[in-house]
Motif scaffolding. Structure first.
Motif, PDB file in Angstrom:
ATOM      1  N   CYS A  23      11.616  22.484 -32.905  1.00 17.09           N
ATOM      2  CA  CYS A  23      11.922  23.698 -32.137  1.00 17.09           C
ATOM      3  C   CYS A  23      13.379  24.117 -32.316  1.00 17.09           C
ATOM      4  O   CYS A  23      13.662  25.310 -32.450  1.00 17.09           O
ATOM      5  CB  CYS A  23      11.597  23.490 -30.664  1.00 17.09           C
ATOM      6  N   THR A  67       1.471  32.855 -36.999  1.00 18.40           N
ATOM      7  CA  THR A  67       1.098  33.469 -35.721  1.00 18.40           C
ATOM      8  C   THR A  67      -0.309  33.076 -35.271  1.00 18.40           C
ATOM      9  O   THR A  67      -0.573  33.029 -34.078  1.00 18.40           O
ATOM     10  CB  THR A  67       1.200  35.001 -35.788  1.00 18.40           C
ATOM     11  N   VAL A  92      12.895  28.106 -31.465  1.00 17.32           N
ATOM     12  CA  VAL A  92      11.777  28.491 -30.616  1.00 17.32           C
ATOM     13  C   VAL A  92      11.696  27.483 -29.469  1.00 17.32           C
ATOM     14  O   VAL A  92      12.112  26.339 -29.609  1.00 17.32           O
ATOM     15  CB  VAL A  92      10.455  28.543 -31.432  1.00 17.32           C
ATOM     16  N   LYS A  93      11.167  27.921 -28.343  1.00 17.09           N
ATOM     17  CA  LYS A  93      11.010  27.032 -27.188  1.00 17.09           C
ATOM     18  C   LYS A  93       9.714  26.238 -27.332  1.00 17.09           C
ATOM     19  O   LYS A  93       8.684  26.795 -27.717  1.00 17.09           O
ATOM     20  CB  LYS A  93      10.994  27.833 -25.894  1.00 17.09           C
ATOM     21  N   ASP A 119       7.777  25.194 -25.103  1.00 13.15           N
ATOM     22  CA  ASP A 119       6.733  25.726 -24.218  1.00 13.15           C
ATOM     23  C   ASP A 119       5.868  26.772 -24.919  1.00 13.15           C
ATOM     24  O   ASP A 119       4.661  26.821 -24.712  1.00 13.15           O
ATOM     25  CB  ASP A 119       7.337  26.350 -22.963  1.00 13.15           C
ATOM     26  N   GLU A 120       6.499  27.597 -25.746  1.00 10.38           N
ATOM     27  CA  GLU A 120       5.751  28.637 -26.467  1.00 10.38           C
ATOM     28  C   GLU A 120       4.726  28.010 -27.412  1.00 10.38           C
ATOM     29  O   GLU A 120       3.583  28.462 -27.487  1.00 10.38           O
ATOM     30  CB  GLU A 120       6.708  29.521 -27.263  1.00 10.38           C
ATOM     31  N   LYS A 170       0.594  28.059 -27.035  1.00  7.14           N
ATOM     32  CA  LYS A 170      -0.211  28.617 -28.124  1.00  7.14           C
ATOM     33  C   LYS A 170      -1.250  27.596 -28.577  1.00  7.14           C
ATOM     34  O   LYS A 170      -2.415  27.937 -28.794  1.00  7.14           O
ATOM     35  CB  LYS A 170       0.709  29.018 -29.288  1.00  7.14           C
TER      36      LYS A 170
END
Length: 60
Positions: free
Chosen positions: A31, A7, A36-37, A39-40, A44
């Motif tokens: 991904c 995280t 998970v995308k 873009d995320e 980050k």
């Protein structure tokens, strides 16, 4: 078992670069595997001034 991503943004970028270097040919493949995308992850990493370079397949 569900795969988890770090995280903390700094740890995440380090983790992603290691995985991209050692196990995955692209961010899309990573991904897909981690569900998970992209873009995320890109946002980050961008929060700590890292961008994804698809030619190098790494965040820098």
């Amino acid at each position: 078992m569900e795969k988890k991503l770090p995280t903390d943004a700094h740890v995440l970028v380090s983790f992603l670069n290691t995985k991209l270097r050692d196990e995955y040919d692209s961010l899309d493949a990573l991904c897909d595997d981690y569900d998970v995308k992209d873009d995320e992850l890109i946002l980050k990493a961008l929060s700590i001034d890292y961008t994804y370079d698809p030619e190098l397949n790494q965040f820098k």
